[in-house]
Motif scaffolding. Structure first.
Motif, PDB file in Angstrom:
ATOM      1  N   VAL A   1      -9.198   9.308   9.532  1.00  0.00           N
ATOM      2  CA  VAL A   1      -9.146   8.458  10.721  1.00  0.00           C
ATOM      3  C   VAL A   1      -7.747   8.550  11.326  1.00  0.00           C
ATOM      4  O   VAL A   1      -6.756   8.224  10.665  1.00  0.00           O
ATOM      5  CB  VAL A   1      -9.479   6.992  10.385  1.00  0.00           C
ATOM      6  N   ILE A   2      -7.679   9.008  12.563  1.00  0.00           N
ATOM      7  CA  ILE A   2      -6.399   9.114  13.273  1.00  0.00           C
ATOM      8  C   ILE A   2      -6.438   8.089  14.399  1.00  0.00           C
ATOM      9  O   ILE A   2      -6.869   8.367  15.525  1.00  0.00           O
ATOM     10  CB  ILE A   2      -6.176  10.540  13.807  1.00  0.00           C
ATOM     11  N   GLU A   3      -6.023   6.882  14.102  1.00  0.00           N
ATOM     12  CA  GLU A   3      -6.127   5.730  14.998  1.00  0.00           C
ATOM     13  C   GLU A   3      -4.965   4.797  14.702  1.00  0.00           C
ATOM     14  O   GLU A   3      -4.828   4.317  13.574  1.00  0.00           O
ATOM     15  CB  GLU A   3      -7.465   5.030  14.775  1.00  0.00           C
ATOM     16  N   ASP A   4      -4.087   4.558  15.696  1.00  0.00           N
ATOM     17  CA  ASP A   4      -2.890   3.775  15.438  1.00  0.00           C
ATOM     18  C   ASP A   4      -3.098   2.264  15.561  1.00  0.00           C
ATOM     19  O   ASP A   4      -2.160   1.496  15.340  1.00  0.00           O
ATOM     20  CB  ASP A   4      -1.740   4.218  16.353  1.00  0.00           C
ATOM     21  N   ASP A   5      -4.303   1.831  15.888  1.00  0.00           N
ATOM     22  CA  ASP A   5      -4.625   0.410  15.873  1.00  0.00           C
ATOM     23  C   ASP A   5      -5.079   0.068  14.456  1.00  0.00           C
ATOM     24  O   ASP A   5      -6.173   0.440  14.033  1.00  0.00           O
ATOM     25  CB  ASP A   5      -5.734   0.105  16.890  1.00  0.00           C
ATOM     26  N   ASP A   6      -4.226  -0.631  13.711  1.00  0.00           N
ATOM     27  CA  ASP A   6      -4.498  -0.907  12.296  1.00  0.00           C
ATOM     28  C   ASP A   6      -5.806  -1.658  12.090  1.00  0.00           C
ATOM     29  O   ASP A   6      -6.526  -1.417  11.112  1.00  0.00           O
ATOM     30  CB  ASP A   6      -3.346  -1.712  11.686  1.00  0.00           C
ATOM     31  N   LYS A   7      -6.108  -2.567  13.013  1.00  0.00           N
ATOM     32  CA  LYS A   7      -7.328  -3.359  12.875  1.00  0.00           C
ATOM     33  C   LYS A   7      -8.571  -2.469  12.964  1.00  0.00           C
ATOM     34  O   LYS A   7      -9.493  -2.568  12.152  1.00  0.00           O
ATOM     35  CB  LYS A   7      -7.370  -4.452  13.942  1.00  0.00           C
ATOM     36  N   ILE A   8      -8.568  -1.582  13.961  1.00  0.00           N
ATOM     37  CA  ILE A   8      -9.721  -0.698  14.156  1.00  0.00           C
ATOM     38  C   ILE A   8      -9.838   0.304  13.022  1.00  0.00           C
ATOM     39  O   ILE A   8     -10.928   0.534  12.486  1.00  0.00           O
ATOM     40  CB  ILE A   8      -9.622   0.031  15.510  1.00  0.00           C
ATOM     41  N   SER A   9      -8.718   0.911  12.631  1.00  0.00           N
ATOM     42  CA  SER A   9      -8.769   1.918  11.561  1.00  0.00           C
ATOM     43  C   SER A   9      -9.218   1.301  10.240  1.00  0.00           C
ATOM     44  O   SER A   9      -9.996   1.908   9.494  1.00  0.00           O
ATOM     45  CB  SER A   9      -7.409   2.598  11.403  1.00  0.00           C
ATOM     46  N   SER A  10      -8.770   0.089   9.946  1.00  0.00           N
ATOM     47  CA  SER A  10      -9.182  -0.587   8.706  1.00  0.00           C
ATOM     48  C   SER A  10     -10.659  -0.936   8.738  1.00  0.00           C
ATOM     49  O   SER A  10     -11.357  -0.811   7.726  1.00  0.00           O
ATOM     50  CB  SER A  10      -8.355  -1.859   8.491  1.00  0.00           C
ATOM     51  N   LEU A  11     -11.134  -1.367   9.904  1.00  0.00           N
ATOM     52  CA  LEU A  11     -12.548  -1.697  10.050  1.00  0.00           C
ATOM     53  C   LEU A  11     -13.423  -0.461   9.827  1.00  0.00           C
ATOM     54  O   LEU A  11     -14.420  -0.511   9.101  1.00  0.00           O
ATOM     55  CB  LEU A  11     -12.811  -2.278  11.436  1.00  0.00           C
ATOM     56  N   ILE A  12     -13.024   0.666  10.445  1.00  0.00           N
ATOM     57  CA  ILE A  12     -13.776   1.917  10.267  1.00  0.00           C
ATOM     58  C   ILE A  12     -13.768   2.334   8.805  1.00  0.00           C
ATOM     59  O   ILE A  12     -14.800   2.711   8.242  1.00  0.00           O
ATOM     60  CB  ILE A  12     -13.175   3.031  11.145  1.00  0.00           C
ATOM     61  N   LYS A  13     -12.610   2.250   8.182  1.00  0.00           N
ATOM     62  CA  LYS A  13     -12.481   2.644   6.770  1.00  0.00           C
ATOM     63  C   LYS A  13     -13.405   1.809   5.889  1.00  0.00           C
ATOM     64  O   LYS A  13     -14.159   2.335   5.061  1.00  0.00           O
ATOM     65  CB  LYS A  13     -11.027   2.476   6.322  1.00  0.00           C
ATOM     66  N   ASN A  14     -13.343   0.483   6.056  1.00  0.00           N
ATOM     67  CA  ASN A  14     -14.142  -0.409   5.209  1.00  0.00           C
ATOM     68  C   ASN A  14     -15.644  -0.168   5.401  1.00  0.00           C
ATOM     69  O   ASN A  14     -16.418  -0.161   4.435  1.00  0.00           O
ATOM     70  CB  ASN A  14     -13.800  -1.868   5.512  1.00  0.00           C
ATOM     71  N   LYS A  15     -16.048   0.030   6.644  1.00  0.00           N
ATOM     72  CA  LYS A  15     -17.472   0.238   6.934  1.00  0.00           C
ATOM     73  C   LYS A  15     -17.972   1.552   6.342  1.00  0.00           C
ATOM     74  O   LYS A  15     -19.029   1.601   5.698  1.00  0.00           O
ATOM     75  CB  LYS A  15     -17.697   0.217   8.447  1.00  0.00           C
ATOM     76  N   LEU A  16     -17.210   2.636   6.574  1.00  0.00           N
ATOM     77  CA  LEU A  16     -17.662   3.948   6.112  1.00  0.00           C
ATOM     78  C   LEU A  16     -17.656   4.046   4.590  1.00  0.00           C
ATOM     79  O   LEU A  16     -18.514   4.714   4.005  1.00  0.00           O
ATOM     80  CB  LEU A  16     -16.797   5.056   6.725  1.00  0.00           C
ATOM     81  N   GLU A  17     -16.692   3.395   3.953  1.00  0.00           N
ATOM     82  CA  GLU A  17     -16.627   3.443   2.489  1.00  0.00           C
ATOM     83  C   GLU A  17     -17.847   2.773   1.855  1.00  0.00           C
ATOM     84  O   GLU A  17     -18.264   3.154   0.758  1.00  0.00           O
ATOM     85  CB  GLU A  17     -15.336   2.793   2.000  1.00  0.00           C
ATOM     86  N   LYS A  18     -18.436   1.817   2.552  1.00  0.00           N
ATOM     87  CA  LYS A  18     -19.647   1.175   2.035  1.00  0.00           C
ATOM     88  C   LYS A  18     -20.827   2.146   1.996  1.00  0.00           C
ATOM     89  O   LYS A  18     -21.800   1.917   1.269  1.00  0.00           O
ATOM     90  CB  LYS A  18     -19.997  -0.038   2.893  1.00  0.00           C
ATOM     91  N   TYR A  19     -20.726   3.215   2.783  1.00  0.00           N
ATOM     92  CA  TYR A  19     -21.788   4.224   2.811  1.00  0.00           C
ATOM     93  C   TYR A  19     -21.433   5.456   1.977  1.00  0.00           C
ATOM     94  O   TYR A  19     -22.067   6.500   2.107  1.00  0.00           O
ATOM     95  CB  TYR A  19     -22.096   4.619   4.249  1.00  0.00           C
ATOM     96  N   GLY A  20     -20.401   5.320   1.151  1.00  0.00           N
ATOM     97  CA  GLY A  20     -20.086   6.371   0.192  1.00  0.00           C
ATOM     98  C   GLY A  20     -19.098   7.420   0.652  1.00  0.00           C
ATOM     99  O   GLY A  20     -18.840   8.385  -0.070  1.00  0.00           O
ATOM    100  N   TYR A  21     -18.520   7.251   1.844  1.00  0.00           N
ATOM    101  CA  TYR A  21     -17.541   8.219   2.321  1.00  0.00           C
ATOM    102  C   TYR A  21     -16.160   7.897   1.758  1.00  0.00           C
ATOM    103  O   TYR A  21     -15.828   6.731   1.504  1.00  0.00           O
ATOM    104  CB  TYR A  21     -17.477   8.214   3.851  1.00  0.00           C
ATOM    105  N   ILE A  22     -15.360   8.926   1.572  1.00  0.00           N
ATOM    106  CA  ILE A  22     -13.944   8.747   1.232  1.00  0.00           C
ATOM    107  C   ILE A  22     -13.168   8.771   2.539  1.00  0.00           C
ATOM    108  O   ILE A  22     -13.268   9.735   3.310  1.00  0.00           O
ATOM    109  CB  ILE A  22     -13.447   9.873   0.305  1.00  0.00           C
ATOM    110  N   VAL A  23     -12.414   7.732   2.820  1.00  0.00           N
ATOM    111  CA  VAL A  23     -11.752   7.599   4.122  1.00  0.00           C
ATOM    112  C   VAL A  23     -10.240   7.507   3.936  1.00  0.00           C
ATOM    113  O   VAL A  23      -9.742   6.705   3.145  1.00  0.00           O
ATOM    114  CB  VAL A  23     -12.251   6.355   4.882  1.00  0.00           C
ATOM    115  N   THR A  24      -9.519   8.361   4.643  1.00  0.00           N
ATOM    116  CA  THR A  24      -8.062   8.290   4.665  1.00  0.00           C
ATOM    117  C   THR A  24      -7.593   7.989   6.080  1.00  0.00           C
ATOM    118  O   THR A  24      -8.214   8.420   7.057  1.00  0.00           O
ATOM    119  CB  THR A  24      -7.422   9.609   4.198  1.00  0.00           C
ATOM    120  N   ILE A  25      -6.513   7.237   6.180  1.00  0.00           N
ATOM    121  CA  ILE A  25      -5.954   6.872   7.481  1.00  0.00           C
ATOM    122  C   ILE A  25      -4.583   7.529   7.623  1.00  0.00           C
ATOM    123  O   ILE A  25      -3.740   7.424   6.727  1.00  0.00           O
ATOM    124  CB  ILE A  25      -5.813   5.341   7.618  1.00  0.00           C
TER     125      ILE A  25
END
Length: 230
Positions: free
Chosen positions: A6-30
């Motif tokens: 995830v290349i997104e400098d809005d911490d709120k949005i990047s954290s939200l994307i990370k948390n959501k995708l990880e629930k579906y089994g993806y490994i997410v790095t910011i």
């Protein structure tokens, strides 16, 4: 297990994307270092990139081109910019899809799944990254090209093989016999001066892109590569 960057400098949005995708089994790095996104991409080697346009230092279009120079991984733009021109530029610069903020997570998830299915499904061609990076120097293995600070030079097959061996053993001595054995199948037919000649050519090619005195001769032992460029 697929890795998403995830290349997104809005911490709120990047954290939200990370948390959501990880629930579906993806490994997410910011991404953390926005001045060297290409370097972080190489280090993480993700399967898919979610990329904003408005970023510090350089915009998403620039980084999309940089990633495309070394990889074919799917890139999905996520941006508050909704004009047709922005979407056209995203595609023309190498993007695969475009999502406008604010967005539904269900839409994001569907696009991520679709992109991964197309890229890594049964009939997809390989998308493996074909680059080796050592402290800011990039070696493109399928092209025999070395790049430093956006300067590139194409090497011969032997020159590139020498550089790759030395770079992957940075700051360590590689013995002459080891280099000869890696590069020539039958050492009995290799003149003693052959390795020295190829090393000399490689040094001159590196000088063409601004790397000087990086390859050191270790008398009666072999050669080593030292970081003299940063």
């Amino acid at each position: 297990m697929y890795k998403i960057m995830v290349i997104e400098d809005d911490d709120k949005i990047s954290s939200l994307i990370k948390n959501k995708l990880e629930k579906y089994g993806y490994i997410v790095t910011i991404v953390e270092d926005y001045s060297d996104i290409k370097g972080e991409f190489i280090k993480e080697d993700p399967h898919l990139v979610l990329l904003d346009i408005n970023l510090p230092y350089y915009d998403g279009f620039f980084w999309c081109r940089e990633i495309r120079s070394i990889s074919k991984v799917p890139i999905i733009f996520i941006s508050a910019r909704f004009s047709d021109m922005d979407q056209v530029m995203a595609i023309e610069n190498g993007g695969d899809d475009y999502i406008t903020k604010p967005f539904s997570f269900d839409i994001l998830l569907a696009k991520v799944k679709g992109a991964i299915r197309r890229a890594y499904g049964e009939y997809a061609k390989g998308n493996s990254m074909d680059v080796y990076e050592v402290e800011g120097v990039f070696l493109y293995k399928s092209q025999n090209i070395v790049e430093y600070k956006e300067k590139r030079v194409e090497l011969s097959k032997k020159e590139f093989a020498l550089l790759y061996i030395l770079a992957s053993n940075l700051e360590s001595i590689v013995e002459r016999d080891t280099l000869l054995g890696e590069l020539w199948d039958d050492m009995d037919f290799v003149d003693d001066n052959t390795l020295s000649v190829n090393i000399g050519r490689l040094r001159r090619r590196l000088e063409d892109i601004g790397i000087f005195e990086a390859i050191k001769t270790k008398r009666e032992q072999g050669y080593s590569m030292t970081n003299t460029w940063s």
